[in-house]
Design a protein around this motif. Structure first.
Motif, PDB file in Angstrom:
ATOM      1  N   ALA A  10      25.854  82.821  48.417  1.00 10.53           N
ATOM      2  CA  ALA A  10      25.873  84.084  49.162  1.00 10.53           C
ATOM      3  C   ALA A  10      26.982  85.007  48.656  1.00 10.53           C
ATOM      4  CB  ALA A  10      26.041  83.821  50.658  1.00 10.53           C
ATOM      5  N   ILE A  11      28.062  84.424  48.153  1.00 12.37           N
ATOM      6  CA  ILE A  11      29.145  85.245  47.600  1.00 12.37           C
ATOM      7  C   ILE A  11      29.046  85.317  46.066  1.00 12.37           C
ATOM      8  CG2 ILE A  11      30.692  84.897  49.564  1.00 12.37           C
ATOM      9  CD1 ILE A  11      32.244  82.856  47.840  1.00 12.37           C
ATOM     10  N   HIS A  12      27.866  85.015  45.546  1.00  9.83           N
ATOM     11  CA  HIS A  12      27.515  85.166  44.127  1.00  9.83           C
ATOM     12  C   HIS A  12      28.312  84.261  43.195  1.00  9.83           C
ATOM     13  CE1 HIS A  12      25.032  88.433  45.437  1.00  9.83           C
ATOM     14  NE2 HIS A  12      26.079  88.981  46.044  1.00  9.83           N
ATOM     15  N   ARG A  13      28.479  83.018  43.615  1.00 12.81           N
ATOM     16  CA  ARG A  13      29.091  82.001  42.756  1.00 12.81           C
ATOM     17  C   ARG A  13      28.090  80.866  42.599  1.00 12.81           C
ATOM     18  NH1 ARG A  13      34.945  82.433  44.993  1.00 12.81           N
ATOM     19  NH2 ARG A  13      35.426  84.470  44.108  1.00 12.81           N
ATOM     20  N   GLU A  14      27.829  80.508  41.365  1.00 12.72           N
ATOM     21  CA  GLU A  14      26.858  79.440  41.108  1.00 12.72           C
ATOM     22  C   GLU A  14      27.458  78.095  41.504  1.00 12.72           C
ATOM     23  OE1 GLU A  14      23.484  77.520  40.446  1.00 12.72           O
ATOM     24  OE2 GLU A  14      23.743  79.682  40.537  1.00 12.72           O
ATOM     25  N   CYS A  15      26.644  77.280  42.162  1.00 14.03           N
ATOM     26  CA  CYS A  15      27.086  75.977  42.650  1.00 14.03           C
ATOM     27  C   CYS A  15      25.933  74.988  42.535  1.00 14.03           C
ATOM     28  CB  CYS A  15      27.535  76.092  44.109  1.00 14.03           C
ATOM     29  SG  CYS A  15      27.953  74.513  44.861  1.00 14.03           S
ATOM     30  N   LEU A  16      26.203  73.824  41.976  1.00 16.27           N
ATOM     31  CA  LEU A  16      25.223  72.751  41.912  1.00 16.27           C
ATOM     32  C   LEU A  16      25.868  71.472  42.423  1.00 16.27           C
ATOM     33  CD1 LEU A  16      23.596  73.499  38.463  1.00 16.27           C
ATOM     34  CD2 LEU A  16      22.501  73.712  40.688  1.00 16.27           C
ATOM     35  N   VAL A  17      25.026  70.554  42.894  1.00 14.78           N
ATOM     36  CA  VAL A  17      25.513  69.319  43.494  1.00 14.78           C
ATOM     37  C   VAL A  17      25.189  68.144  42.578  1.00 14.78           C
ATOM     38  CG1 VAL A  17      25.388  67.813  45.520  1.00 14.78           C
ATOM     39  CG2 VAL A  17      25.157  70.289  45.796  1.00 14.78           C
ATOM     40  N   VAL A  18      26.130  67.224  42.489  1.00 12.21           N
ATOM     41  CA  VAL A  18      25.925  65.944  41.824  1.00 12.21           C
ATOM     42  C   VAL A  18      25.739  64.924  42.937  1.00 12.21           C
ATOM     43  CG1 VAL A  18      26.903  64.215  40.284  1.00 12.21           C
ATOM     44  CG2 VAL A  18      27.363  66.647  39.877  1.00 12.21           C
ATOM     45  N   ASN A  19      24.499  64.461  43.130  1.00  8.54           N
ATOM     46  CA  ASN A  19      24.214  63.474  44.165  1.00  8.54           C
ATOM     47  C   ASN A  19      24.492  62.080  43.610  1.00  8.54           C
ATOM     48  OD1 ASN A  19      23.222  62.093  46.446  1.00  8.54           O
ATOM     49  ND2 ASN A  19      21.213  61.927  45.498  1.00  8.54           N
ATOM     50  N   LEU A  20      25.536  61.442  44.124  1.00 13.27           N
ATOM     51  CA  LEU A  20      25.887  60.093  43.682  1.00 13.27           C
ATOM     52  C   LEU A  20      25.552  59.039  44.729  1.00 13.27           C
ATOM     53  CD1 LEU A  20      29.303  60.830  41.933  1.00 13.27           C
ATOM     54  CD2 LEU A  20      27.101  60.346  40.864  1.00 13.27           C
ATOM     55  N   ASP A  21      24.701  59.387  45.684  1.00 13.01           N
ATOM     56  CA  ASP A  21      24.320  58.460  46.756  1.00 13.01           C
ATOM     57  C   ASP A  21      22.960  57.842  46.453  1.00 13.01           C
ATOM     58  OD1 ASP A  21      23.791  57.078  49.056  1.00 13.01           O
ATOM     59  OD2 ASP A  21      24.152  58.758  50.412  1.00 13.01           O
ATOM     60  N   PRO A  22      22.922  56.575  46.033  1.00  8.67           N
ATOM     61  CA  PRO A  22      21.636  55.946  45.706  1.00  8.67           C
ATOM     62  C   PRO A  22      20.745  55.728  46.923  1.00  8.67           C
ATOM     63  CG  PRO A  22      23.399  54.332  45.595  1.00  8.67           C
ATOM     64  CD  PRO A  22      24.046  55.669  45.848  1.00  8.67           C
ATOM     65  N   ALA A  23      21.275  55.936  48.132  1.00  6.41           N
ATOM     66  CA  ALA A  23      20.473  55.785  49.345  1.00  6.41           C
ATOM     67  C   ALA A  23      19.777  57.083  49.735  1.00  6.41           C
ATOM     68  CB  ALA A  23      21.342  55.298  50.503  1.00  6.41           C
ATOM     69  N   ASN A  24      20.076  58.195  49.067  1.00  6.24           N
ATOM     70  CA  ASN A  24      19.350  59.448  49.301  1.00  6.24           C
ATOM     71  C   ASN A  24      18.009  59.342  48.586  1.00  6.24           C
ATOM     72  OD1 ASN A  24      21.021  60.953  50.922  1.00  6.24           O
ATOM     73  ND2 ASN A  24      22.027  62.011  49.241  1.00  6.24           N
ATOM     74  N   GLU A  25      17.054  58.711  49.247  1.00  9.38           N
ATOM     75  CA  GLU A  25      15.752  58.449  48.632  1.00  9.38           C
ATOM     76  C   GLU A  25      14.881  59.691  48.623  1.00  9.38           C
ATOM     77  OE1 GLU A  25      15.011  55.725  47.122  1.00  9.38           O
ATOM     78  OE2 GLU A  25      16.658  54.503  47.839  1.00  9.38           O
ATOM     79  N   SER A  26      13.958  59.724  47.674  1.00 12.72           N
ATOM     80  CA  SER A  26      13.015  60.840  47.610  1.00 12.72           C
ATOM     81  C   SER A  26      11.842  60.577  48.540  1.00 12.72           C
ATOM     82  CB  SER A  26      12.518  61.030  46.180  1.00 12.72           C
ATOM     83  OG  SER A  26      11.899  59.867  45.710  1.00 12.72           O
ATOM     84  N   PHE A  27      11.281  61.626  49.062  1.00 11.17           N
ATOM     85  CA  PHE A  27      10.140  61.530  49.952  1.00 11.17           C
ATOM     86  C   PHE A  27       9.019  62.395  49.442  1.00 11.17           C
ATOM     87  CE2 PHE A  27      13.689  60.203  52.468  1.00 11.17           C
ATOM     88  CZ  PHE A  27      13.193  59.082  53.099  1.00 11.17           C
ATOM     89  N   GLY A  28       7.808  61.835  49.389  1.00 12.33           N
ATOM     90  CA  GLY A  28       6.649  62.563  48.924  1.00 12.33           C
ATOM     91  C   GLY A  28       6.114  63.514  49.986  1.00 12.33           C
TER      92      GLY A  28
END
Length: 149
Positions: free
Chosen positions: A29-47
């Motif tokens: 929102a303040i025009h700064r690029e931000c990306l996340v590194v997800n290091l949690d193997p329990a954050n499973e994907s859902f179809g």
């Protein structure tokens, strides 16, 4: 180019992922690029139907060196199971808890311990993936590291 970011830690269920999502939205929102590194193997994907999909764990021997099924994957934000955009998602790129529990017949605690040890043993690979993806970006990016609880 210097890197800036935050390491987000806390107990399970304390809102680390929610915080990363909110911080990413704020920075954008303040025009700064931000990306996340997800290091949690329990954050499973859902179809689409809420079915969990195991994607990355594929060990065939104890002396395994192939930890990633798709090393040439571009940044994947369209079908992400997470509320934020990632530059690296350990559940897709390295290992995920659901697959470990299924294939090794472990419970959630044993599975998490195994995943964290596996990530530690393959830290060089994880860092090379992150470095490669960061070098492909043309703008400085603030990083948030979402760690497991």
């Amino acid at each position: 180019m210097p890197l800036y970011g935050q390491i987000v830690i806390g107990p399970p269920g304390s809102g680390k992922t929610t915080y990363c999502n909110g911080m990413q939205q704020y920075l954008r929102a303040i025009h700064r690029e931000c990306l996340v590194v997800n290091l949690d193997p329990a954050n499973e994907s859902f179809g689409v139907n809420g079915d969990s999909s195991s994607s990355s764990y594929n060990r065939s021997t104890e002396d395994d060196t192939d930890v990633n099924n798709d090393t040439n994957r571009e940044e994947d934000t369209d079908d992400s199971h997470l509320p934020y955009d990632t530059i690296l998602d350990v559940t897709k790129d390295i290992i995920n808890l659901e697959s470990v529990m299924t294939q090794l017949h472990l419970g959630p605690n044993g599975g998490l311990v195994y995943c964290m040890e596996y990530i530690e043993q393959h830290l060089t690979h994880l860092l090379s993936l992150l470095t490669e993806r960061l070098s492909a970006l043309d703008t400085p990016t603030y990083l948030l590291f979402d760690l497991p609880g």
